[in-house]
Design a protein around this motif. Sequence first.
Motif, PDB file in Angstrom:
ATOM      1  N   ALA A   1       3.064  67.092  11.876  1.00 18.88           N
ATOM      2  CA  ALA A   1       1.854  67.925  11.690  1.00 18.88           C
ATOM      3  C   ALA A   1       1.117  66.875  10.927  1.00 18.88           C
ATOM      4  N   VAL A   2       1.226  66.201   9.964  1.00 18.86           N
ATOM      5  CA  VAL A   2       0.439  65.349   9.082  1.00 18.86           C
ATOM      6  C   VAL A   2      -0.072  64.240  10.285  1.00 18.86           C
ATOM      7  N   ARG A   3       0.685  63.635  11.216  1.00 16.66           N
ATOM      8  CA  ARG A   3       0.147  62.702  12.093  1.00 16.66           C
ATOM      9  C   ARG A   3      -0.843  63.239  13.082  1.00 16.66           C
ATOM     10  N   GLU A   4      -0.628  64.560  13.446  1.00 14.16           N
ATOM     11  CA  GLU A   4      -1.791  65.256  14.312  1.00 14.16           C
ATOM     12  C   GLU A   4      -3.086  65.287  13.815  1.00 14.16           C
ATOM     13  N   ARG A   5      -2.840  65.621  12.521  1.00 12.05           N
ATOM     14  CA  ARG A   5      -4.035  65.966  11.777  1.00 12.05           C
ATOM     15  C   ARG A   5      -4.936  64.309  11.668  1.00 12.05           C
ATOM     16  N   VAL A   6      -3.859  63.459  11.196  1.00 14.12           N
ATOM     17  CA  VAL A   6      -4.490  61.897  10.921  1.00 14.12           C
ATOM     18  C   VAL A   6      -5.075  61.554  12.517  1.00 14.12           C
ATOM     19  N   ARG A   7      -4.370  61.922  13.396  1.00 14.02           N
ATOM     20  CA  ARG A   7      -4.893  61.531  14.902  1.00 14.02           C
ATOM     21  C   ARG A   7      -6.336  61.866  15.133  1.00 14.02           C
ATOM     22  N   ALA A   8      -6.647  63.285  14.530  1.00 15.11           N
ATOM     23  CA  ALA A   8      -7.809  63.980  15.167  1.00 15.11           C
ATOM     24  C   ALA A   8      -8.982  63.119  14.176  1.00 15.11           C
ATOM     25  N   GLU A   9      -8.710  62.932  12.882  1.00 17.24           N
ATOM     26  CA  GLU A   9      -9.659  62.261  11.998  1.00 17.24           C
ATOM     27  C   GLU A   9      -9.860  60.805  12.248  1.00 17.24           C
ATOM     28  N   ALA A  10      -8.829  60.180  12.856  1.00 17.45           N
ATOM     29  CA  ALA A  10      -9.069  58.683  13.113  1.00 17.45           C
ATOM     30  C   ALA A  10      -9.818  58.487  14.059  1.00 17.45           C
ATOM     31  N   ALA A  11     -10.036  59.294  15.142  1.00 16.74           N
ATOM     32  CA  ALA A  11     -10.639  58.869  16.248  1.00 16.74           C
ATOM     33  C   ALA A  11     -12.236  58.635  15.955  1.00 16.74           C
TER      34      ALA A  11
ATOM     35  N   THR B   1       5.243  57.982  -1.396  1.00 15.36           N
ATOM     36  CA  THR B   1       6.384  58.618  -1.573  1.00 15.36           C
ATOM     37  C   THR B   1       6.410  59.785  -2.475  1.00 15.36           C
ATOM     38  N   ALA B   2       5.875  59.440  -3.767  1.00 15.13           N
ATOM     39  CA  ALA B   2       5.667  60.614  -4.735  1.00 15.13           C
ATOM     40  C   ALA B   2       4.871  61.833  -3.830  1.00 15.13           C
ATOM     41  N   ALA B   3       3.877  61.556  -3.231  1.00 18.55           N
ATOM     42  CA  ALA B   3       3.024  62.481  -2.478  1.00 18.55           C
ATOM     43  C   ALA B   3       3.973  63.177  -1.511  1.00 18.55           C
ATOM     44  N   ALA B   4       4.785  62.422  -1.012  1.00 17.21           N
ATOM     45  CA  ALA B   4       5.678  63.007   0.234  1.00 17.21           C
ATOM     46  C   ALA B   4       6.718  64.150  -0.383  1.00 17.21           C
ATOM     47  N   VAL B   5       7.077  63.640  -1.576  1.00 14.01           N
ATOM     48  CA  VAL B   5       7.877  64.719  -2.161  1.00 14.01           C
ATOM     49  C   VAL B   5       7.246  65.997  -2.414  1.00 14.01           C
ATOM     50  N   LEU B   6       6.198  66.247  -3.154  1.00 17.76           N
ATOM     51  CA  LEU B   6       5.079  67.262  -3.411  1.00 17.76           C
ATOM     52  C   LEU B   6       5.006  67.952  -2.102  1.00 17.76           C
ATOM     53  N   ALA B   7       4.729  67.098  -1.083  1.00 16.63           N
ATOM     54  CA  ALA B   7       4.356  67.845   0.253  1.00 16.63           C
ATOM     55  C   ALA B   7       5.473  68.537   0.787  1.00 16.63           C
ATOM     56  N   LEU B   8       6.645  68.020   0.716  1.00 18.96           N
ATOM     57  CA  LEU B   8       7.745  68.475   1.270  1.00 18.96           C
ATOM     58  C   LEU B   8       8.014  69.871   0.470  1.00 18.96           C
ATOM     59  N   LEU B   9       7.876  70.095  -0.875  1.00 14.08           N
ATOM     60  CA  LEU B   9       8.295  71.170  -1.592  1.00 14.08           C
ATOM     61  C   LEU B   9       7.024  72.223  -1.085  1.00 14.08           C
ATOM     62  N   ASP B  10       5.893  71.943  -0.879  1.00 11.64           N
ATOM     63  CA  ASP B  10       4.961  72.952  -0.623  1.00 11.64           C
ATOM     64  C   ASP B  10       5.402  73.222   0.639  1.00 11.64           C
ATOM     65  N   HIS B  11       5.490  72.518   1.608  1.00  7.63           N
ATOM     66  CA  HIS B  11       5.631  72.749   3.014  1.00  7.63           C
ATOM     67  C   HIS B  11       6.810  73.774   3.032  1.00  7.63           C
TER      68      HIS B  11
ATOM     69  N   VAL C   1       7.897  61.534   5.909  1.00 12.53           N
ATOM     70  CA  VAL C   1       6.487  62.122   5.566  1.00 12.53           C
ATOM     71  C   VAL C   1       6.079  61.059   4.675  1.00 12.53           C
ATOM     72  N   THR C   2       6.672  60.215   4.122  1.00  7.43           N
ATOM     73  CA  THR C   2       6.021  59.079   3.318  1.00  7.43           C
ATOM     74  C   THR C   2       5.390  58.258   4.454  1.00  7.43           C
ATOM     75  N   THR C   3       5.791  58.018   5.450  1.00  8.63           N
ATOM     76  CA  THR C   3       4.943  57.062   6.367  1.00  8.63           C
ATOM     77  C   THR C   3       3.802  57.795   6.629  1.00  8.63           C
ATOM     78  N   ALA C   4       3.967  59.090   7.192  1.00 13.60           N
ATOM     79  CA  ALA C   4       2.800  59.924   7.547  1.00 13.60           C
ATOM     80  C   ALA C   4       1.481  59.924   6.524  1.00 13.60           C
ATOM     81  N   LEU C   5       2.073  60.209   5.276  1.00 11.89           N
ATOM     82  CA  LEU C   5       1.055  60.351   4.278  1.00 11.89           C
ATOM     83  C   LEU C   5       0.177  59.058   4.033  1.00 11.89           C
ATOM     84  N   LEU C   6       1.216  57.856   4.256  1.00 14.09           N
ATOM     85  CA  LEU C   6       0.572  56.575   3.875  1.00 14.09           C
ATOM     86  C   LEU C   6      -0.705  56.504   4.964  1.00 14.09           C
ATOM     87  N   LEU C   7      -0.586  56.836   6.366  1.00 14.52           N
ATOM     88  CA  LEU C   7      -1.663  56.850   7.315  1.00 14.52           C
ATOM     89  C   LEU C   7      -2.701  57.919   6.868  1.00 14.52           C
ATOM     90  N   GLU C   8      -2.165  58.861   6.221  1.00 17.23           N
ATOM     91  CA  GLU C   8      -3.174  60.082   6.095  1.00 17.23           C
ATOM     92  C   GLU C   8      -4.103  59.520   4.918  1.00 17.23           C
TER      93      GLU C   8
END
Length: 273
Positions: free
Chosen positions: A12-22, A134-144, A258-265
């Motif tokens: 889901a994060v990668r989808e969001r990123v793809r839309a913004e990256a264009a 990585t730290a952001a990914a932990v929070l994102a997973l807990l929220d998700h 999630v770590t990799t996806a958030l680095l891209l975000e």
Amino acid sequence: MRTLSGKELAAAVRERVRAEAAARQPRLAVVVATADEASLWYVRSIAKAAAGVGIACDVVELGPHAAPETIAATLAGLSADPGVHGVMLQTPLPPGASAQELAAAIDPAKDVDGAAPLSLGRLAAGLPAFAPATAAAVLALLDHHGVELAGRRAVVVGRSTVVGKPLAHLLLDRHATVTVCHSRTRDLAAVTSQAEVLVVAAGRAGLIGAGHVAPGAVVIDVGTNPTAGGGLTGDVDLAAVAPVAGALTPVPGGVGPVTTALLLEHTVRAAGA
Ligand SMILES: NC(=O)C1=CN([C@@H]2O[C@H](COP(=O)(O)OP(=O)(O)OC[C@H]3O[C@@H](n4cnc5c(N)ncnc54)[C@H](OP(=O)(O)O)[C@@H]3O)[C@@H](O)[C@H]2O)C=CC1
Ligand SMILES: Nc1nc(=O)c2c([nH]1)NC[C@@H]1CN(c3ccc(C(=O)N[C@@H](CCC(=O)O)C(=O)O)cc3)C=[N+]21
């Protein structure tokens, strides 16, 4: 026990990123000065994921014997380059090079893995900053997965600059009561078994057993330890902890993607500022 997968969130994060990256044409530079296989695997996976969402990714290979001055000059050059939006320094580094000192050469506006001392300081002060992915990914997973944090007892095992320390600040910001453990902690099990939310980032396979976990606790396993068979295992002894925990992240398939996806975000955000 509930399995807290990271794969769907990462997609889901990668989808969001793809839309913004264009619209933004972001560019990420990853500086590498190591021959460490696990680290190189991560770099390849970043490059592949970046390509998949339309982010240009330059891997700058300096080799495992690069001098600290060379690494610092490379980071400074990329920070000054208006065509580069995100700069990341991969660890580990050659002997004698300090990740903390070198990361000071990264412009905080481009510090998409939150490695610069100024970024960590801003995070601790509650100011806008990129947190380590990585730290952001932990929070994102807990929220998700809808895990409540306010007022709850959270224990973090590990105090590194990449994971434990920034994560403690992020959890505090969300009003958890935070305890941080490390290798000098006496009676680790007595402390971790108080946790309603337990995050483990020690890099020790099997460190956390049934006696470390309170019944029903949410357990986030950040550890990625290579196994003899060429696979990957976390810091949590899955067979022992599964009957006790209320929820647990898998390794692989948990925090990592999630770590990799958030680095891209973070990189598209840096490109949009
Ligand atoms: N999935 C992902 O996205 C990522 C995964 N990782 C993984 O997370 C793990 C941790 O990474 P990182 O923070 O960089 O590692 P570090 O080695 O920098 O830090 C490990 C921390 O764990 C503590 N520790 C080690 N052994 C014990 C023990 N027996 N009891 C209590 N605490 C202990 C250390 O204590 P002390 O400070 O006293 O030495 C240290 O604070 C690794 O497996 C790494 O591969 C890392 C980044 C991203
Ligand atoms: N400055 C810096 N920042 C980091 O974030 C950083 C670093 N240095 N050095 C190395 C570690 C390691 N790391 C991983 C990230 C994703 C996976 C990941 O996605 N793993 C997959 C599976 C991999 C497999 O199956 O082999 C998963 O967990 O599902 C793993 C490991 C980031 N690190």
